[in-house]
Write an enzyme that holds these catalytic residues in place. Structure first.
Site, PDB file in Angstrom:
ATOM      1  N   SER A  43       0.833  -1.191   0.000  1.00  0.00           N
ATOM      2  CA  SER A  43       0.000   0.000   0.000  1.00  0.00           C
ATOM      3  C   SER A  43       0.881   1.259   0.000  1.00  0.00           C
ATOM      4  CB  SER A  43      -0.973  -0.040   1.184  1.00  0.00           C
ATOM      5  OG  SER A  43      -1.953   0.960   1.086  1.00  0.00           O
TER       6      SER A  43
ATOM      7  N   ASP B 132       0.036  -4.243  -3.982  1.00  0.00           N
ATOM      8  CA  ASP B 132      -1.094  -3.340  -4.176  1.00  0.00           C
ATOM      9  C   ASP B 132      -0.723  -1.911  -3.766  1.00  0.00           C
ATOM     10  OD1 ASP B 132      -3.640  -3.327  -5.340  1.00  0.00           O
ATOM     11  OD2 ASP B 132      -4.626  -3.141  -3.411  1.00  0.00           O
TER      12      ASP B 132
ATOM     13  N   ARG C 168       5.534   8.393  -7.986  1.00  0.00           N
ATOM     14  CA  ARG C 168       4.936   7.118  -7.573  1.00  0.00           C
ATOM     15  C   ARG C 168       5.902   5.992  -7.915  1.00  0.00           C
ATOM     16  NH1 ARG C 168       4.114   4.848 -12.295  1.00  0.00           N
ATOM     17  NH2 ARG C 168       3.347   6.049 -14.083  1.00  0.00           N
TER      18      ARG C 168
ATOM     19  N   ASP D  56       7.642   3.117  -9.801  1.00  0.00           N
ATOM     20  CA  ASP D  56       7.888   3.100 -11.246  1.00  0.00           C
ATOM     21  C   ASP D  56       8.993   2.079 -11.536  1.00  0.00           C
ATOM     22  OD1 ASP D  56       7.700   4.607 -13.974  1.00  0.00           O
ATOM     23  OD2 ASP D  56       9.844   4.568 -13.516  1.00  0.00           O
TER      24      ASP D  56
ATOM     25  N   ASP E 269      12.760   2.553 -10.502  1.00  0.00           N
ATOM     26  CA  ASP E 269      13.146   2.691  -9.099  1.00  0.00           C
ATOM     27  C   ASP E 269      14.057   1.571  -8.608  1.00  0.00           C
ATOM     28  OD1 ASP E 269      11.600   4.971  -8.997  1.00  0.00           O
ATOM     29  OD2 ASP E 269       9.843   3.947  -8.184  1.00  0.00           O
TER      30      ASP E 269
ATOM     31  N   HIS F  82      -7.690  -5.353  -0.628  1.00  0.00           N
ATOM     32  CA  HIS F  82      -6.367  -4.732  -0.540  1.00  0.00           C
ATOM     33  C   HIS F  82      -5.388  -5.656   0.189  1.00  0.00           C
ATOM     34  CE1 HIS F  82      -3.843  -1.236  -0.936  1.00  0.00           C
ATOM     35  NE2 HIS F  82      -3.885  -0.859   0.326  1.00  0.00           N
TER      36      HIS F  82
END
Length: 299
Positions: free
Chosen positions: A142, A165, A179, A181, A184, A234
């Site tokens: 998360s 997730d 965010r 990617d 990274d 989730h």
């Protein structure tokens, strides 16, 4: 009923424990020598590293929790245990409870600070113990997946990030620099389990954001979880990943087109979802079908 679920979701998202400007971040080391009593690694105290059980010759797995969680979250401890059963390694649980417990959009902003702090610890481990970045693997759930992305942006030479997730609210629609990617880490694998739009109560990020992206049961609703907007969808991401570590069942993943309801043909390019994912399937989207309860793997 749909309105009630949406109202409940928004209360969850907007509830506040105060605007946190600074907060404690703890990096808790577990090894096979101390599987239940963690040692705190402090980048500002070299002795906390040098006198710990940290072994730079072994793999290093970071576990990073999400919103309203802590380093003692049940799924994080269970994953830690499964990793230590799998092989000798350093498991470092990143506990940023104080920074993850306030207003959601403050917490999402806090992921940058946690990523920076974790990056600095990794740098100190390199300097003080000779740690190779090829041994470093970040596993984030998360908001924790976005923390992992923020860590990797500061040193994309780390070996792997597994995004479980990744949080969607406040990240959907943003560019790669804001965010998780594929740039990274050397290898980024992502599980998507709760990718419904925010207004429908989805917590996860739906679009592909790794070298390989897995969409169990289509990536929006998980069997056995009930209504849309329930946290169960989730939470299946860390559950699937944890089971995959030591399971004899491989979580076979079928190449698929995003949005397709189901795929079941390998065409010579099936993969494995979870801990044993492989970069050889890079730039692929995969469909995985699971059971509605544990054990989740169907083959």
């Amino acid at each position: 009923m749909e309105t009630l679920r949406l109202q409940t979701f928004m209360v969850f998202m907007l509830s506040s424990c105060g605007f946190v400007l600074s907060f404690q971040i703890n990096h808790l080391l577990y090894t096979q020598s101390n599987p239940t009593a963690p040692q705190t690694l402090d980048r500002n105290d070299a002795s906390s590293i040098l006198n710990s059980n940290f072994d730079s010759s072994l793999p290093v797995k970071f576990i990073i929790h999400g919103y309203r969680e802590s380093g003692n979250s049940e799924w994080a401890l269970k994953m830690k245990d499964e990793l230590l059963v799998h092989a000798p390694m350093n498991v470092i649980v990143v506990d940023w409870q104080d920074g993850s417990s306030g207003w959601y959009f403050t917490c999402s902003a806090n992921t940058a600070q946690v990523g920076e702090d974790t990056h600095l610890l990794i740098s100190h481990l390199q300097t003080q113990t000779g740690l190779s970045l090829n041994n470093v693997h970040l596993i984030g759930f998360s908001l924790g997946a976005q923390v992992a992305g923020n860590t990797g942006k500061r040193n994309p030479s780390i070996a792997r990030i597994s995004g479980l997730d990744p949080a969607g609210p406040d990240f959907s629609g943003k560019g790669a620099s804001d965010r998780l990617d594929p740039t990274d880490a050397q290898f980024v694998d992502v599980l998507h389990t709760d990718g419904e739009p925010l207004w429908q109560g989805g917590f996860g990020y739906y679009e592909p954001c790794g070298h390989v992206d897995f969409y169990p049961n289509g990536g929006t609703r998980q069997p056995g979880c009930g209504l849309v907007g329930e946290i169960c969808h989730h939470m299946r991401a860390p559950a699937y990943y944890t089971e995959s570590i030591n399971s004899d069942c491989p979580f076979t993943a079928y190449p698929c087109t995003l949005g397709q309801e189901s795929c079941s043909t390998c065409n010579g390019n099936c993969g494995f979802m979870g801990f044993h994912a492989d970069k050889s399937q890079a730039n692929e989207v995969f469909y995985v079908e699971t059971n509605s309860e544990s054990p989740y793997c169907r083959g």
